[in-house]
Design a protein around this motif. Structure first.
Motif, PDB file in Angstrom:
ATOM      1  N   UNK A 129     -53.432 -87.543  29.302  1.00 30.49           N
ATOM      2  CA  UNK A 129     -53.048 -88.948  29.388  1.00 30.49           C
ATOM      3  C   UNK A 129     -53.109 -89.472  30.820  1.00 30.49           C
ATOM      4  N   UNK A 130     -52.726 -88.671  31.798  1.00 33.11           N
ATOM      5  CA  UNK A 130     -52.819 -89.037  33.215  1.00 33.11           C
ATOM      6  C   UNK A 130     -53.305 -87.797  33.955  1.00 33.11           C
ATOM      7  N   UNK A 131     -54.546 -87.876  34.500  1.00 31.28           N
ATOM      8  CA  UNK A 131     -55.184 -86.695  35.069  1.00 31.28           C
ATOM      9  C   UNK A 131     -55.732 -87.011  36.459  1.00 31.28           C
ATOM     10  N   UNK A 132     -56.087 -85.931  37.158  1.00 28.94           N
ATOM     11  CA  UNK A 132     -56.725 -86.019  38.477  1.00 28.94           C
ATOM     12  C   UNK A 132     -57.908 -85.059  38.514  1.00 28.94           C
ATOM     13  N   UNK A 133     -58.632 -85.082  39.631  1.00 24.91           N
ATOM     14  CA  UNK A 133     -59.736 -84.152  39.821  1.00 24.91           C
ATOM     15  C   UNK A 133     -59.239 -82.714  39.839  1.00 24.91           C
ATOM     16  N   UNK A 134     -60.050 -81.830  39.344  1.00 26.20           N
ATOM     17  CA  UNK A 134     -59.732 -80.397  39.410  1.00 26.20           C
ATOM     18  C   UNK A 134     -60.713 -79.732  40.373  1.00 26.20           C
ATOM     19  N   UNK A 135     -60.180 -79.077  41.356  1.00 27.51           N
ATOM     20  CA  UNK A 135     -61.017 -78.416  42.351  1.00 27.51           C
ATOM     21  C   UNK A 135     -61.656 -77.167  41.760  1.00 27.51           C
ATOM     22  N   UNK A 136     -62.904 -76.927  42.150  1.00 26.71           N
ATOM     23  CA  UNK A 136     -63.635 -75.735  41.720  1.00 26.71           C
ATOM     24  C   UNK A 136     -64.176 -75.017  42.940  1.00 26.71           C
ATOM     25  N   UNK A 137     -64.683 -73.837  42.714  1.00 24.19           N
ATOM     26  CA  UNK A 137     -65.217 -73.051  43.830  1.00 24.19           C
ATOM     27  C   UNK A 137     -66.492 -73.661  44.391  1.00 24.19           C
ATOM     28  N   UNK A 138     -67.279 -74.354  43.548  1.00 19.26           N
ATOM     29  CA  UNK A 138     -68.526 -74.934  44.039  1.00 19.26           C
ATOM     30  C   UNK A 138     -68.306 -76.190  44.868  1.00 19.26           C
ATOM     31  N   UNK A 139     -67.175 -76.898  44.650  1.00 21.37           N
ATOM     32  CA  UNK A 139     -66.851 -78.127  45.375  1.00 21.37           C
ATOM     33  C   UNK A 139     -67.932 -79.196  45.188  1.00 21.37           C
ATOM     34  N   UNK A 140     -68.556 -79.224  44.022  1.00 19.64           N
ATOM     35  CA  UNK A 140     -69.608 -80.190  43.734  1.00 19.64           C
ATOM     36  C   UNK A 140     -69.036 -81.228  42.775  1.00 19.64           C
ATOM     37  N   UNK A 141     -68.990 -82.479  43.211  1.00 17.11           N
ATOM     38  CA  UNK A 141     -68.391 -83.529  42.386  1.00 17.11           C
ATOM     39  C   UNK A 141     -69.169 -83.768  41.106  1.00 17.11           C
ATOM     40  N   UNK A 142     -70.493 -83.664  41.161  1.00 17.16           N
ATOM     41  CA  UNK A 142     -71.275 -83.900  39.953  1.00 17.16           C
ATOM     42  C   UNK A 142     -71.088 -82.783  38.940  1.00 17.16           C
ATOM     43  N   UNK A 143     -70.758 -81.580  39.422  1.00 16.61           N
ATOM     44  CA  UNK A 143     -70.568 -80.459  38.500  1.00 16.61           C
ATOM     45  C   UNK A 143     -69.196 -80.490  37.834  1.00 16.61           C
ATOM     46  N   UNK A 144     -68.199 -81.088  38.504  1.00 12.75           N
ATOM     47  CA  UNK A 144     -66.843 -81.106  37.959  1.00 12.75           C
ATOM     48  C   UNK A 144     -66.523 -82.410  37.256  1.00 12.75           C
ATOM     49  N   UNK A 145     -67.510 -83.272  37.066  1.00 13.69           N
ATOM     50  CA  UNK A 145     -67.237 -84.539  36.385  1.00 13.69           C
ATOM     51  C   UNK A 145     -66.816 -84.267  34.942  1.00 13.69           C
ATOM     52  N   UNK A 146     -65.690 -84.811  34.560  1.00 13.88           N
ATOM     53  CA  UNK A 146     -65.123 -84.591  33.240  1.00 13.88           C
ATOM     54  C   UNK A 146     -64.143 -83.448  33.184  1.00 13.88           C
TER      55      UNK A 146
END
Length: 586
Positions: free
Chosen positions: A408-425
């Motif tokens: 319902x209320x979310x934020x970005x989740x950090x990943x090891x790749x740090x690629x915004x296009x890869x973590x979209x969604x």
């Protein structure tokens, strides 16, 4: 010729003034309790008595002492709020040790007293001795003297010091209470009007308030009716959730013959699936817990039927496996049919000291193929559970929420790749009380236009379906829109002109406060601010790509005001003396 004699009334007033002055001027002897001493040595202070003028009534002597106070000021503590824990700066907390006292900055409650209307009363004083190394607590018991002449010296009505237990009407005391109170007025009406037995037998299904039928009669649910005594012939009604306590007067010698004390009395009935049916639903025992005399709980095998037994335990007799608590869980369908009946029991051991016996009964109805709605708190938010959020599609409608409460209320989740296009969604829920910061890197080519990048990054920061409201409590109903907290959206951009303003950060600030009682405060959200920070798009470097850092942050800020205990104001006494009170002196 000697001096003129003073009037008698003036002597009485002077006598009172001298007595009060002597009491107020005396230094009370105290008893000091150091941190290492176990038995303090008390000394008693007695007020000075002035000579009694002739003709005045004699004051009560030692033959009429004041009754012992009901409460001991040495064990009273108004700041002890946490059980089995030391409260900060609470010098009277029995859970605090000498190590805890050495780090206190002061005593939140320095003086604990009893009734201030008495002429003499005990008072417990607490202070800290900072000159010692380490600092120590100083505890004293003093005799406080009330300087007012209008004080209570002797309490000769001892029942006024405590509440009197009302007499419960029974077959022996009913006539006496009837004459004393001129009859009983039983005006309370039941909330549920049970259906007549003849009508219930003809109905094809159970309806609200219909008595639950069994193979022999109806399901009995003991309850207190006109008194606190248990009435065993009270029927259980369909969809009527109940939780009651009642008292049962038993003869310990006959505990084995009392059916209402045995487990079989509650597990043997078979409930009819519908009122007029031959299909029977047996009661399944799910759990049986045994409670000993020292309140130790032991789980027993639910497949066995335990019967009560009278046992000799030395000089006393006890009755074992007596039913103390009964909990029914009945599952029903939309068609008004009972499909399953579960039973949980608490058995215990009863002695003569536990008579009359108190029993607890509970019955709950659960609809088949339904799941309870999870909450983030009841009512206040619980740390670690997601914030409840949603949006209002149109004015006047309720709040619409997603089925997944973690989305319902979310934020970005950090990943090891740090690629915004890869973590979209890929999103992370905003959990109450957790400050979070995450981010990623966005690589832009020269061919990408500014409007396209702004739209992409904004959707990346806010996610899909960014909510408009946040629930103030973890169990706030969606239809109470006026109680929900709107999210205040703020945009912060740089002052550079003729440049592409690219959103680079989303900052969420959630302000919450403690609401309700000081003993059990509830977390309440009072303000939510979402700040979208924009910056100028960086110029392209020697290469063909530009890298932009995108980040989100969630901060929880407590805005609770310091808790202050409130006391009701003393009533104003409008007392007037008679016009001739000082006659014939004035």
């Amino acid at each position: 010729m000697g001096p003129p004699a003073l009037p008698p009334l003036l002597l009485v007033l002077l006598d009172c003034w001298v007595s009060v002055s002597a009491q107020a001027g005396a230094t009370p002897a105290v008893m000091t309790e150091s941190l290492n001493s176990a038995e303090p040595a008390p000394t008693t202070l007695r007020p000075a008595l002035s000579p009694r003028p002739p003709g005045t009534p004699r004051a009560p002597g030692p033959s009429s002492p004041r009754p012992t106070p009901v409460t001991d000021v040495a064990v009273l503590c108004g700041c002890d709020l946490s059980p089995a824990q030391c409260d900060v700066n609470c010098c009277c907390d029995p859970d605090c040790s000498s190590t805890d006292f050495s780090v206190f900055s002061g005593c939140s409650i320095p003086v604990v007293t009893g009734d201030s209307q008495f002429c003499s009363q005990k008072a417990a004083t607490y202070s800290l001795n900072f000159t010692a190394n380490p600092p120590q607590r100083v505890f004293k018991i003093v005799d406080q003297i009330n300087p007012s002449i209008f004080c209570i010296h002797i309490t000769n009505y001892k029942p006024a010091l405590s509440f009197i237990n009302p007499e419960v009407p029974d077959e022996n005391s009913f006539d006496k209470l009837m004459k004393t109170f001129a009859g009983f007025s039983l005006s309370a009406e039941a909330d549920v009007s049970f259906t007549d037995e003849s009508d219930a037998a003809n109905t094809p299904k159970y309806e609200y308030g219909v008595v639950l039928r069994t193979s022999d009669s109806f399901l009995r649910f003991p309850s207190p009716l006109t008194s606190s005594l248990c009435t065993d012939n009270n029927p259980a009604a369909f969809l009527v959730n109940q939780a009651v306590k009642c008292t049962r007067r038993i003869n310990l010698e006959q505990c084995e013959a009392t059916d209402a004390l045995g487990m079989a009395y509650y597990s043997s009935p078979q409930i009819l699936r519908v009122p007029n049916s031959q299909t029977k639903v047996p009661i399944t025992v799910r759990s049986v817990i045994l409670q000993s005399l020292n309140n130790t709980l032991t789980r027993l095998d639910g497949a066995d039927v335990w019967t009560q037994a009278l046992v000799d335990a030395g000089a006393v007799k006890i009755c074992t496996h007596v039913v103390l608590e009964v909990k029914y869980r009945l599952t029903y369908t939309d068609a008004g049919e009972i499909t399953k009946a579960d039973l949980s029991l608490l058995l215990g051991t009863v002695s003569d000291a536990a008579i009359p016996l108190q029993q607890k009964f509970e019955i709950r109805f659960i609809q088949q193929n339904t799941k309870p709605v999870p909450l983030s708190g009841n009512p206040g938010y619980v740390v670690g559970l997601p914030l409840v959020a949603g949006f209002q599609p149109r004015k006047g409608s309720g709040i619409v929420q997603t089925v997944n409460r973690y989305g319902q209320l979310t934020t970005l989740r950090s990943t090891a790749e740090q690629d915004c296009l890869a973590v979209e969604g890929v999103r992370a829920p905003v959990l109450f009380g957790y400050n979070v910061q995450s981010g990623c890197k966005l690589r832009l080519t020269r061919a990408v236009t500014c409007p396209l990048v702004v739209e992409k990054v904004t959707r990346l920061l806010k996610g899909q379906g960014f909510p408009d409201y946040v629930a103030p409590f973890g169990n706030s109903p969606a239809q109470d829109v006026l109680d929900w907290v709107p999210i205040r959206f703020v945009t912060q951009a740089s002052h550079a002109k003729d440049s592409c303003q690219l959103p680079v950060a989303l900052l969420l600030e959630v302000k919450w406060t403690k609401y309700g009682s000081l003993l059990n405060p509830q977390a309440k959200v009072v303000n939510v601010t979402a700040c979208l920070v924009s910056s100028s798009l960086p110029e392209a470097g020697p290469g063909s790509e530009r890298t932009v850092l995108i980040s989100t942050a969630v901060t929880f800020v407590g805005v609770s005001a310091p808790a202050e205990a409130g006391f009701r104001a003393r009533p104003a006494i409008n007392a007037k003396l008679p016009f001739d009170f000082f006659f014939p002196f004035v």
